[in-house]
Every structure is written in C-alpha cells, then in structure tokens.
Design an enzyme around this catalytic site. Structure first.
Site: not given
Length: 447
Positions: A60, A178
C-alpha cells in the site's frame, strides 16, 4: 450523523470488516475488541486532510493525514481492496499479511511500537492508521550525521531500544523479520518506533523441553535426496560454486520455526536463504546488519545483484574494519552465520557494549539524542494539504503501474523458496506524485 453509535462486533463481523467486506459503517461507529478492550475508531476518508504521501511499500501507500475531528496527525496506510481480494482468491498470502499486521497492531502495547489509531473501508480501498513519526526513519537521521555515520554513544541508545522492542515482540511470539533502518521511525519524543508488520509471523516460543539433536546443513554437501531442489542448488545452477564455500549452518530446532522466505535482501539471514527454517534469532542477525550500517554507513554483504548479495551472506565474514571495540565485538556475535551459535537476547543485554545501561530506565529517558521538529511540513499545499487529490485513484494508479512494470514485489510465504532471479524483495520507493515511477528503487518505505 452527529450521534456516535457503539457497536460490539462479533468475531465473524470483525473478520469480514478487516478483510474489507463490511463497508456500510459510518465514521462515528467504533470497533471494539472484547479480548483487548480496545476501541478502534472507524475513519472516514472524507474527514481526513491529506498532507502528503510519505512513501509506499509492497502492499500500500502511506499518507500523512490530519483527522479533522481530533486534529491529530496520523500515518495512514491505504491498500487496494481488489488487490487483497484477488490475491485471496488466488491463494496468495498478501491478504493474510494485511490481516496479520492489523492483528499485531491491535495486540501490541509498548511505547516503541505503533498503536492502531483507526481503520477505514470504502468500495475501493481499505486502510489503517498509526501515530505519525515526524523524525522520519533511521536512515534519514543517519544522513544528517557527520560522514553519514553514527557515533558509538548514539548507536548504543538506538540499539538498546531496538533490543527492547524485539524482546517484547518475541515474548508475544512474533518474529519481526524485517528490521532495517527504513522501518525504524523516530517518534516526536525522540524514541524509536518499529513499523511495518506485514512480513512478521507468529511463532511458538521455545520451551525448556528436551528436543532432538539439531541437524547441520553444510553448503558443500547439499542433500540430493530431497524431492525439491534447495535454494542453494538453484544458486549453484546460476553460477555460485559450492566448492567456494565451507560455512556450516545448524538447523534451528523444529519447535516454533518457519520456512518462509521473506525480507529485504541486504538484511536476510543465512538460514532464510538456505530454507532450513528460522526462529526468533533471525531478528538478531538483522540487528547486527543495522548496527553495522549505523557504524560504517553501508551494509556488510551488499553485492552487485541479489544473487551476489546472497552469496556473500552465505560465504563471507563481515569485514569489521578498524580497531577492536566492544561495538564491533557485539556486531560480530550478532552476525554469526549459525543461528544456534548466534548471540541471544540475554547475552545481548549483558554484553559489555551496554555496560552501565539500566534496561528498566531506557524508555523513561526524557531527552533522547535527537528530538524532531514538532511542526508539520505542509509544503506548498498549505494547511489544507492535498485533500483535493483522490486517494483511491492515487493508490490505484500507482499499483496498476507497478503491476505493469513488474517491480517492487515481495517474496511470498514460500516454503519451497522459489528463486526468482533478481526480483526485488520488499523494496520501497518514494511517492513523488501521480506521475512517479514505481519501478524506481529507493530505500524509503514505511509501514
């Protein structure tokens, strides 16, 4: 419309809403999670002032918005509804990641982690908001330092906060997976905030029970009896010679590990590349990469392309140039290629680099090394922001162009570790406007 109605959604309704299938909900309606006793506002896109597009990730676009009702600044991640539904119908994991990220935001309660400040849903997009961090990310702060590198005392402060945030997530059974400077934001109070949980996963914490002896995977002797070829064999077929490597990696215990292949290539640990399964120690490897980058201004294993980067991760030691210091010693222990031998949280907190730190008081420091400006930069748009831009069209156009150019993809939750040439792994790019080029690689991504 002025009357606020409170709904206690059933579990099924919550699932439908988070997947974007409940749209007829007014902005005043609140969503409550009975287990967490959370009340999450339902946001109305028409009542948000869009100040700027901060960046984009794999799923997004993130906007800086101001809630007109509360005057609060929020970072709003907006995702195309079609992309989630198509991926879901195609048995892809993208919709699961969106779901997991929202669940993680709802369950975490820690000053170094984001709060879910609201959710929205329209016929075209779904989204959710967290607090806006005016200090941008750790890479932005590094670029402001002399020679674009941090001093040891600055590294100590931010490293300690990263350790505390990861320790909290691991205690919840969440492997972050991450950690990188672009996901380490600076809050308005100067403390960090870890964002972007779409690559995180839930693991079962290790127990003190006896377990079978760990097995060892040696790069020079790939197991040819397996039905599926390992990632290493595919690397070898692509020109990486196994004879050039003598590194042995111990397979993590079978209890509570994952075989997924996700992450950002310069921060990916050896056990993930090998596909032998990974556990929480994968985050400590990434911490070592981040600390190395803070110290030297570059990551230790970056190659000419993705394949070369992975080869260097698997075969080369981190070059810790300079005199022996406590920081370099800590980094070397974090960048231990064997996850079983890699330093863990207790030894990290007890390392001499953190000598003198009272871990119970780190979060209470009222004056961190850097306090960002509290003023919002509205740019040339003025106080009204860019509200006239259609957010739905903005996101739709970016991701349609991304699909056409085939860039900026994130590896799926793939237990077979399909090796896809030089495909980018969760690379973010700047959003410069409707005509930006999403094929352009850049190190900025948020959420």
């Amino acid at each position: 419309m002025g009357l606020k109605i409170e709904y206690l959604l059933t579990k099924q309704q919550c699932v439908l809403y988070k997947l974007g299938h409940i749209t007829e909900v007014e902005s005043a309606v609140l969503m409550k999670d009975p287990k967490q006793h959370l009340v999450v506002p339902i946001l109305d896109l028409q009542r948000l002032t869009v100040v700027s597009a901060l960046g984009r990730g794999a799923t997004g676009v993130v906007f800086l918005v101001v809630n007109e009702e509360s005057s609060e600044s929020l970072a709003l991640k907006v995702i195309l509804r079609d992309s989630i539904e198509k991926k879901r119908n195609g048995n892809d994991d993208q919709y699961k990641r969106v779901w997991f990220e929202q669940q993680a935001l709802m369950c975490v309660k820690h000053p170094l982690l984001p709060r879910l400040r609201g959710v929205l849903s329209t016929d075209k997009v779904v989204g959710y908001a967290i607090d806006y961090c005016p200090g941008q990310d750790l890479n932005s702060l590094r670029n402001k330092q002399t020679e674009r590198m941090f001093s040891d005392h600055l590294i100590r402060f931010y490293a300690a906060e990263m350790v505390l945030a990861l320790e909290y997530l691991h205690n919840l059974g969440i492997a972050y997976r991450d950690l990188k400077p672009e996901n380490i934001m600076i809050q308005d109070n100067g403390h960090i905030m870890l964002v972007d949980f779409d690559l995180s996963t839930k693991l079962t914490p290790k127990t003190p029970k006896a377990s079978p002896p760990p097995t060892t995977t040696t790069l020079t002797k790939p197991d040819k009896t397996k039905r599926r070829r390992s990632l290493l064999q595919r690397c070898c077929d692509s020109g990486i010679s196994p004879e050039e490597s003598v590194v042995a990696v111990t397979k993590p215990e079978s209890c509570g590990n994952s075989n997924s292949f996700v992450g950002t290539e310069e921060y990916v640990a050896p056990e993930m590349i090998l596909g032998i399964g990974h556990d929480f120690s994968i985050d400590w490897w990434s911490l070592g990469i981040v600390l190395y980058e803070m110290l030297y201004g570059v990551t230790p294993f970056k190659g000419t392309n993705r394949k070369n980067t992975f080869y260097r991760v698997l075969t080369e030691p981190a070059r810790l140039v300079g005199e022996a210091t406590l920081l370099r010693d800590l980094i070397s222990k974090l960048l231990e290629k064997d996850p079983v031998k890699r330093i863990g949280v207790e030894k990290i907190k007890g390392h001499d680099f953190f000598r003198g730190i009272d871990w119970d008081l780190v979060l209470t420091i009222s004056r961190p090394p850097y306090i960002p400006s509290q003023l919002l930069d509205h740019g040339s748009e003025g106080k009204g922001g860019i509200k006239e831009i259609d957010v739905e069209l903005f996101v739709q156009r970016i991701f349609q162009t991304t699909v056409e150019c085939g860039k900026n993809q994130v590896d799926d939750e793939d237990t077979t570790n399909e090796y896809n040439g030089d495909k980018n792994v969760n690379k973010g790019v700047w959003v410069n406007g409707l005509d930006n080029n999403p094929c352009q690689t850049n190190i900025f991504s948020v959420f």
